[in-house]
Design an enzyme around this catalytic site. Structure first.
Site: not given
Length: 286
Positions: A1-2, A22, A129
């Site tokens: 995603m990044a 990020k 997560d």
């Protein structure tokens, strides 16, 4: 995603500091849900001021309009890399250092769980997560929890659709896999899975296929002492307790787990402060 980049931030005069930036990847930068989650990560993490949580300094956009989070730079490696380095050489990570890492990780997580909003109301942040890759270890021996991109702040409406699972499936608690309900005890189970892997150098769920992981959700976790007979029996029982299938059978809070793990370390004579961990990190990085 990044992607995450090391950068240098400059201020007035000769002021400068190394930071991490990020940035959303181009292929997801136009996805509305991803953009909202990225901004929420910046908002949530910026409110969590704790030495065991990677700090957020700023949120901005680049020339293309993509979101950027300016964060604390941690010079070191993540726990996953440390585990892989030891797995390659076949040498176990000393159990007191794994325990010390767990204590520091839990202190950061506990701060997220105890968060209060601007009005002084309890507004816990559930990480959702927790994986070895999201536990950073510095060359000075610091332990920091990072990547709140999948987190849920309880003072905000959910961003994702009901029943949507967020996080890495091998580290998801059974009840989260089953009904998608995340709680403090869901995060604690994930901590247990991470520590199990650090103790044994093997993931608790050595599967990647979703159907197989769902099938393993209700199974009792093996004892770390099956692989590590040097681990104290009391420590094995603590890890087994946090990996209970029924969340009601797990410790109630990160603090309770910190107290239990600290009691085990007090019975150990060797050093468990920052220096031996720093030496371990530097050796794994070389």
């Amino acid at each position: 995603m990044a992607t995450v980049w090391m950068a240098r931030m400059h201020g007035q005069g000769d002021f400068s500091r190394t930071v991490a930036i990020k940035r959303l990847l181009p292929m997801v930068a136009e996805d509305e849900e991803t953009v909202r989650m990225f901004a929420e990560e910046a908002r949530v993490t910026s409110e969590l001021n704790h030495p065991n949580i990677v700090q957020v300094y700023d949120f901005m956009r680049d020339e293309a309009g993509r979101g950027l989070i300016v964060m604390e730079w941690v010079d070191g490696l993540d726990l996953g890399r440390l585990i892989r380095a030891h797995a390659r050489t076949g040498t176990m990570i000393p159990w007191p250092l794994v325990t010390a890492i767990g204590i520091e990780l839990l202190r950061g997580l506990g701060a997220a769980h105890r968060r209060v909003d601007a009005h002084g109301n309890q507004a816990a942040v559930i990480h959702r997560d927790i994986t070895p890759a999201n536990v950073l270890l510095s060359v000075s021996g610091a332990v920091k929890l990072t990547d709140f991109g999948m987190s849920r702040a309880m003072d905000r409406a959910t961003i994702t659709a009901p029943g949507t699972l967020k996080g890495k499936m091998p580290y998801m608690a059974p009840e989260y896999l089953g009904v998608g309900e995340a709680s403090e005890r869901t995060d604690l189970w994930s901590v247990g899975a991470v520590l199990f892997e650090a103790f044994t150098l093997e993931p608790l769920r050595n599967e990647t296929a979703p159907t197989k992981i769902f099938g393993m959700a209700s199974r009792e976790a093996p004892s770390v002492r099956e692989t590590r007979d040097d681990v104290p029996e009391s420590l094995g029982e603590i890890i087994a307790g946090v990996l209970e299938v029924n969340p009601a059978d797990r410790p109630e809070s990160a603090r309770e787990l910190v107290v239990a793990l600290s009691a085990v370390l007090r019975e150990h004579d060797g050093p468990t402060d920052e220096e031996p961990l720093a030496e371990l990190v530097r050796a794994a990085r070389s």
